[in-house]
Design a protein around this motif. Structure first.
Motif, PDB file in Angstrom:
ATOM      1  N   ILE A 114       0.832  -1.202   0.000  1.00 13.04           N
ATOM      2  CA  ILE A 114       0.000   0.000   0.000  1.00 13.04           C
ATOM      3  C   ILE A 114       0.872   1.260   0.000  1.00 13.04           C
ATOM      4  CG2 ILE A 114      -0.224   0.326   2.492  1.00 13.04           C
ATOM      5  CD1 ILE A 114      -3.162   0.460   0.057  1.00 13.04           C
ATOM      6  N   ALA A 115       2.114   1.125   0.494  1.00 11.36           N
ATOM      7  CA  ALA A 115       3.034   2.266   0.556  1.00 11.36           C
ATOM      8  C   ALA A 115       3.565   2.667  -0.819  1.00 11.36           C
ATOM      9  CB  ALA A 115       4.202   1.940   1.489  1.00 11.36           C
ATOM     10  N   ASP A 116       3.273   1.883  -1.866  1.00 10.77           N
ATOM     11  CA  ASP A 116       3.703   2.260  -3.212  1.00 10.77           C
ATOM     12  C   ASP A 116       2.916   3.452  -3.752  1.00 10.77           C
ATOM     13  OD1 ASP A 116       5.657   0.342  -3.312  1.00 10.77           O
ATOM     14  OD2 ASP A 116       4.449  -1.129  -4.415  1.00 10.77           O
ATOM     15  N   GLY A 117       1.865   3.829  -3.062  1.00  9.96           N
ATOM     16  CA  GLY A 117       1.120   5.016  -3.458  1.00  9.96           C
ATOM     17  C   GLY A 117      -0.145   4.714  -4.222  1.00  9.96           C
ATOM     18  N   PRO A 118      -1.049   5.698  -4.302  1.00  7.74           N
ATOM     19  CA  PRO A 118      -2.382   5.449  -4.856  1.00  7.74           C
ATOM     20  C   PRO A 118      -2.412   5.090  -6.331  1.00  7.74           C
ATOM     21  CG  PRO A 118      -2.066   7.793  -4.390  1.00  7.74           C
ATOM     22  CD  PRO A 118      -0.913   7.074  -3.773  1.00  7.74           C
ATOM     23  N   THR A 119      -1.639   5.758  -7.157  1.00  4.17           N
ATOM     24  CA  THR A 119      -1.744   5.475  -8.589  1.00  4.17           C
ATOM     25  C   THR A 119      -1.236   4.076  -8.915  1.00  4.17           C
ATOM     26  OG1 THR A 119       0.379   6.561  -9.017  1.00  4.17           O
ATOM     27  CG2 THR A 119      -1.611   7.907  -9.236  1.00  4.17           C
ATOM     28  N   THR A 120      -0.117   3.699  -8.314  1.00  5.70           N
ATOM     29  CA  THR A 120       0.431   2.360  -8.564  1.00  5.70           C
ATOM     30  C   THR A 120      -0.535   1.282  -8.089  1.00  5.70           C
ATOM     31  OG1 THR A 120       2.708   3.130  -8.379  1.00  5.70           O
ATOM     32  CG2 THR A 120       2.326   0.782  -8.026  1.00  5.70           C
ATOM     33  N   VAL A 154     -10.993   7.412   6.446  1.00  8.79           N
ATOM     34  CA  VAL A 154     -11.549   7.894   5.174  1.00  8.79           C
ATOM     35  C   VAL A 154     -12.665   8.897   5.470  1.00  8.79           C
ATOM     36  CG1 VAL A 154     -12.841   7.266   3.094  1.00  8.79           C
ATOM     37  CG2 VAL A 154     -11.041   5.753   3.946  1.00  8.79           C
ATOM     38  N   GLU A 155     -12.643  10.006   4.754  1.00  8.17           N
ATOM     39  CA  GLU A 155     -13.782  10.911   4.765  1.00  8.17           C
ATOM     40  C   GLU A 155     -14.804  10.329   3.786  1.00  8.17           C
ATOM     41  OE1 GLU A 155     -14.066  15.669   4.776  1.00  8.17           O
ATOM     42  OE2 GLU A 155     -13.474  14.833   2.822  1.00  8.17           O
ATOM     43  N   ARG A 160     -12.029  10.161   0.178  1.00  2.96           N
ATOM     44  CA  ARG A 160     -10.605  10.477   0.255  1.00  2.96           C
ATOM     45  C   ARG A 160     -10.007   9.993   1.582  1.00  2.96           C
ATOM     46  NH1 ARG A 160      -9.234  15.399  -3.126  1.00  2.96           N
ATOM     47  NH2 ARG A 160     -11.095  15.852  -4.344  1.00  2.96           N
ATOM     48  N   PRO A 161      -8.919   9.218   1.537  1.00  2.35           N
ATOM     49  CA  PRO A 161      -8.210   8.878   2.781  1.00  2.35           C
ATOM     50  C   PRO A 161      -7.740  10.152   3.484  1.00  2.35           C
ATOM     51  CG  PRO A 161      -7.478   7.481   0.973  1.00  2.35           C
ATOM     52  CD  PRO A 161      -8.327   8.564   0.359  1.00  2.35           C
ATOM     53  N   TYR A 162      -7.721  10.106   4.807  1.00  2.00           N
ATOM     54  CA  TYR A 162      -7.414  11.305   5.586  1.00  2.00           C
ATOM     55  C   TYR A 162      -6.300  10.998   6.589  1.00  2.00           C
ATOM     56  CZ  TYR A 162      -8.524  15.844   7.673  1.00  2.00           C
ATOM     57  OH  TYR A 162      -8.478  17.141   8.108  1.00  2.00           O
ATOM     58  N   ASN A 163      -5.101  11.496   6.297  1.00  2.00           N
ATOM     59  CA  ASN A 163      -3.927  11.253   7.146  1.00  2.00           C
ATOM     60  C   ASN A 163      -3.759   9.777   7.527  1.00  2.00           C
ATOM     61  OD1 ASN A 163      -3.091  13.950   7.240  1.00  2.00           O
ATOM     62  ND2 ASN A 163      -4.485  14.406   8.926  1.00  2.00           N
ATOM     63  N   PRO A 164      -3.783   8.878   6.552  1.00  2.00           N
ATOM     64  CA  PRO A 164      -3.659   7.447   6.889  1.00  2.00           C
ATOM     65  C   PRO A 164      -2.215   7.106   7.273  1.00  2.00           C
ATOM     66  CG  PRO A 164      -3.729   7.729   4.515  1.00  2.00           C
ATOM     67  CD  PRO A 164      -3.922   9.092   5.100  1.00  2.00           C
ATOM     68  N   TRP A 170      -1.254   8.834   0.099  1.00  2.00           N
ATOM     69  CA  TRP A 170      -2.684   8.679  -0.104  1.00  2.00           C
ATOM     70  C   TRP A 170      -3.500   9.818   0.521  1.00  2.00           C
ATOM     71  CZ3 TRP A 170      -5.374   4.410  -2.368  1.00  2.00           C
ATOM     72  CH2 TRP A 170      -4.554   3.355  -2.793  1.00  2.00           C
ATOM     73  N   ASP A 171      -2.914  10.653   1.350  1.00  2.00           N
ATOM     74  CA  ASP A 171      -3.671  11.657   2.081  1.00  2.00           C
ATOM     75  C   ASP A 171      -4.466  12.555   1.126  1.00  2.00           C
ATOM     76  OD1 ASP A 171      -4.590  13.186   4.258  1.00  2.00           O
ATOM     77  OD2 ASP A 171      -2.930  14.603   4.044  1.00  2.00           O
ATOM     78  N   ARG A 172      -5.796  12.530   1.281  1.00  2.00           N
ATOM     79  CA  ARG A 172      -6.739  13.338   0.497  1.00  2.00           C
ATOM     80  C   ARG A 172      -6.708  13.032  -1.009  1.00  2.00           C
ATOM     81  NH1 ARG A 172      -4.860  16.235   4.771  1.00  2.00           N
ATOM     82  NH2 ARG A 172      -6.366  17.324   6.081  1.00  2.00           N
ATOM     83  N   PHE A 173      -6.165  11.907  -1.372  1.00  2.00           N
ATOM     84  CA  PHE A 173      -6.180  11.515  -2.785  1.00  2.00           C
ATOM     85  C   PHE A 173      -7.614  11.163  -3.184  1.00  2.00           C
ATOM     86  CE2 PHE A 173      -5.830   8.539  -6.334  1.00  2.00           C
ATOM     87  CZ  PHE A 173      -4.928   9.191  -7.156  1.00  2.00           C
ATOM     88  N   ASP A 174      -8.048  11.663  -4.345  1.00  2.00           N
ATOM     89  CA  ASP A 174      -9.426  11.453  -4.791  1.00  2.00           C
ATOM     90  C   ASP A 174      -9.555  10.074  -5.440  1.00  2.00           C
ATOM     91  OD1 ASP A 174     -12.007  11.605  -5.737  1.00  2.00           O
ATOM     92  OD2 ASP A 174     -11.797  13.627  -6.542  1.00  2.00           O
ATOM     93  N   VAL A 175      -9.751   9.065  -4.595  1.00  2.00           N
ATOM     94  CA  VAL A 175      -9.839   7.678  -5.067  1.00  2.00           C
ATOM     95  C   VAL A 175     -11.018   7.490  -6.024  1.00  2.00           C
ATOM     96  CG1 VAL A 175     -10.109   5.262  -4.376  1.00  2.00           C
ATOM     97  CG2 VAL A 175      -8.664   6.806  -3.011  1.00  2.00           C
ATOM     98  N   PRO A 176     -12.236   7.953  -5.673  1.00  2.00           N
ATOM     99  CA  PRO A 176     -13.359   7.745  -6.610  1.00  2.00           C
ATOM    100  C   PRO A 176     -13.103   8.329  -8.002  1.00  2.00           C
ATOM    101  CG  PRO A 176     -14.200   8.361  -4.472  1.00  2.00           C
ATOM    102  CD  PRO A 176     -12.714   8.544  -4.406  1.00  2.00           C
ATOM    103  N   GLU A 177     -12.590   9.550  -8.064  1.00  2.00           N
ATOM    104  CA  GLU A 177     -12.359  10.175  -9.361  1.00  2.00           C
ATOM    105  C   GLU A 177     -11.357   9.375 -10.186  1.00  2.00           C
ATOM    106  OE1 GLU A 177     -10.442  12.418 -12.432  1.00  2.00           O
ATOM    107  OE2 GLU A 177      -9.438  11.859 -10.553  1.00  2.00           O
ATOM    108  N   TYR A 178     -10.316   8.868  -9.530  1.00  2.00           N
ATOM    109  CA  TYR A 178      -9.288   8.113 -10.259  1.00  2.00           C
ATOM    110  C   TYR A 178      -9.867   6.807 -10.813  1.00  2.00           C
ATOM    111  CZ  TYR A 178      -4.653   6.348 -11.474  1.00  2.00           C
ATOM    112  OH  TYR A 178      -3.565   5.869 -12.163  1.00  2.00           O
TER     113      TYR A 178
END
Length: 400
Positions: A114-120, A154-155, A160-164, A170-178
């Motif tokens: 999970i530490a590889d980041g949201p896009t990966t 998550v908010e 968006r994840p919030y300070n995970p 991942w902080d505040r990354f717009d997962v749904p939009e992606y």
């Protein structure tokens, strides 16, 4: 209050409300629905016909005749479409295709970080979802939504994840939009403990209205179901047990002035640290589990004490929320019954008798698939909500 009032806050029930009466899987005649709603037969008939045209309900044989032609029955069609459920952990991703009744049709699991980041990570999840949707048993099905559970706060309103803490980048990354760049459907995101609670409730306790699921692993959190509904709170942070201060107990080995969060005392990481202080080679939750399963006395007692610490916090939860069932899950809970024994020892002693007289404290029933199932159930319930069903039928009418 009559049945129509109960269905829709006093407004006349629409097709979406009629569908809610069929989601229990029972086939019913139009006369049954007239009786349940109090609506005119012509109104029920029109709304059932709209549901049939949309594919959300399907003919289900004939009812018992009371003279003359037997009445036709209709039932919810759980295969009108499918949803994708996604369980993201610190080191794995499980993606599953489910029908709208929560039955897993296909699934796949891969190792990742999970530490590889949201896009990966999300690119891998999307690829797995595309592969599942292309399988012969699924490819003709329409995708209606995606539900994702992640190992951090998550908010929920934005997804968006919030300070995970264990999800860098991942902080505040717009997962749904992606995700919607590939899958043009509703995408819901929640923390892993909430989706675990939904999965556990569906598999082990579907008739229980009030349940608390507690995950004890690298971290500690709770999913709260009250009145049959998952409770997220105002921003989605309900159930963050790990940051509750553990009250001092004379029976505890902790010093009287030791004011510490539950996660600092009872998580797998904290237990491992306590065992290292006694000279044992324990670096993680998995090391603790291995020591407990091998019968190490120090590890067993440390795990039982962790259960007592969890129980100190849960006693307050029991007095406040009065659940019928508390379910313990996570890696530490699966190591054996030592954590469970510690929790029971304290909760039954410190909670009020009225709250505990019928309280069951049990280990997880749903197993490894609970989280991905819960993610699928989360989005299926959204798709099948009254408002969304009415909108779906309206769009289907326009297409026709």
């Amino acid at each position: 209050m009559n049945d129509p009032d109960r269905l829709n806050g006093g407004a006349s029930p629409g097709a979406g409300d009629i569908l809610q009466l069929l989601l229990d899987g029972r086939a019913r005649t139009k006369a049954d629905l007239v009786h349940l709603t109090g609506l005119a037969r012509s109104t029920v008939s029109a709304r059932v016909d709209a549901l049939l045209a949309s594919g959300l309900v399907t003919p289900a044989g004939e009812g018992v005749s009371t003279g003359g032609r037997p009445p036709s029955r209709v039932a919810f069609n759980a295969r009108v479409g499918v949803v994708l459920g996604v369980d993201l952990g610190a080191s794995h991703a499980t993606v599953a295709v489910s029908d709208l009744a929560g039955r897993i049709l296909e699934s796949t699991t891969r190792t990742l970080s999970i530490a590889d980041g949201p896009t990966t990570v999300l690119d891998l999840v999307i690829s797995d979802g595309q592969e599942l949707m292309a399988r012969e048993s699924i490819r003709s099905q329409r995708l209606l939504g995606v539900g994702i559970g992640v190992p951090g706060p998550v908010e929920h309103s934005t997804g968006r994840p919030y300070n995970p803490p264990i999800m860098p980048g991942w902080d505040r990354f717009d997962v749904p939009e992606y995700v919607q760049r590939t899958f043009d459907v509703p995408v819901l995101v929640d923390n892993d403990v909430n989706v675990l609670a939904l999965g556990e409730h569906a598999v082990g306790f579907p008739d229980v209205g009030d349940l608390v699921f507690v995950k004890v692993a690298t971290g500690i959190g709770a999913g709260i179901i009250a009145g049959g509904q998952l409770q997220r709170g105002a921003q989605g942070s309900a159930g963050d047990m790990g940051h509750v201060k553990v009250p001092y107990s004379p029976e505890s080995p902790h010093a009287p002035g030791e004011d510490r969060d539950l996660e600092d005392l009872a998580s797998g990481t904290a237990i491992a640290a306590a065992l290292r202080a006694h000279g044992l080679d324990a670096r993680s939750s998995s090391d603790v589990v291995e020591l407990v399963r091998s019968g190490n006395a120090l590890a067993i007692e440390a795990t039982r004490q962790a259960g007592r610490d969890v129980g100190e916090v849960l006693a307050t939860v029991v007095n406040l929320l009065n659940p019928s069932v508390i379910v313990l899950g996570g890696s530490i809970a699966r190591a054996g019954e030592h954590l469970l024994a510690g929790v029971r020892e304290v909760v039954y002693r410190r909670s009020i008798p009225l709250a505990t007289q019928h309280l069951a404290i049990v280990q997880t029933q749903a197993g490894e698939r609970a989280a991905v199932l819960g993610a699928a159930i989360m989005v299926a319930r959204d798709v099948l909500s009254t408002a969304n069903v009415d909108a779906y039928i309206a769009r289907a009418a326009v297409r026709a």
